[in-house]
Design a protein around this motif. Structure first.
Motif: not given
Length: 140
Positions: A23, A29-30, A32-34, A38, A43
């Motif tokens: 990610g 991509s967000d 927070c999704d990497w 977390s 967010n």
């Protein structure tokens, strides 16, 4: 701003050479999704965990702008240089693990103070760091 700081972290710590970096290079991509990131329900980045992942380089001072961070776990990589004093601004930080890297120099007083004033668990062994001897909560 958090995405910008995380991008600086990626570049500064040799992100192209990480073992896992899902990610991080996807502009759509967000954050927070990497991998290793977390976020809370708002967010905001609350943890950055990337241990045993081939990080190599220096920690950017801008990491201190991620003011919702509660956990940093970057142990057993090849991080070098000094610990940024700006980490001492992270007053919500509960856990900082930078063991077994190539960090050197004096641990900034602001970082040491987190162990005293906030009860932050700070693990720094396996580096070439100078720490204050009278702070028992500092594992250096």
């Amino acid at each position: 701003m958090e995405r910008f700081v995380l991008s600086l972290f990626f570049e500064s710590c040799g992100g192209d050479g990480w073992n896992l970096s899902g990610g991080w290079r996807n502009p759509n991509s967000d954050a927070c999704d990497w991998f290793g990131v977390s976020c809370d329900s708002s967010n905001r980045v609350v943890s950055l965990l990337s241990q045993f992942n081939g990080l190599e380089g220096t920690l950017p001072s801008e990491i201190g702008l991620l003011n919702a961070l509660t956990r940093i776990g970057l142990q057993t990589n090849r991080l070098r240089g000094n610990i940024p004093a700006e980490i001492g601004r992270l007053t919500d930080l509960e856990f900082l693990d930078l063991r077994n890297n190539r960090l050197e120099g004096r641990v900034p007083a602001a970082v040491e103070n987190l162990a005293v004033s906030s009860g932050t668990s700070i693990l720094l062994r396996g580096n070439d760091l100078e720490c204050t001897d009278n702070i028992s909560d500092l594992d250096c």
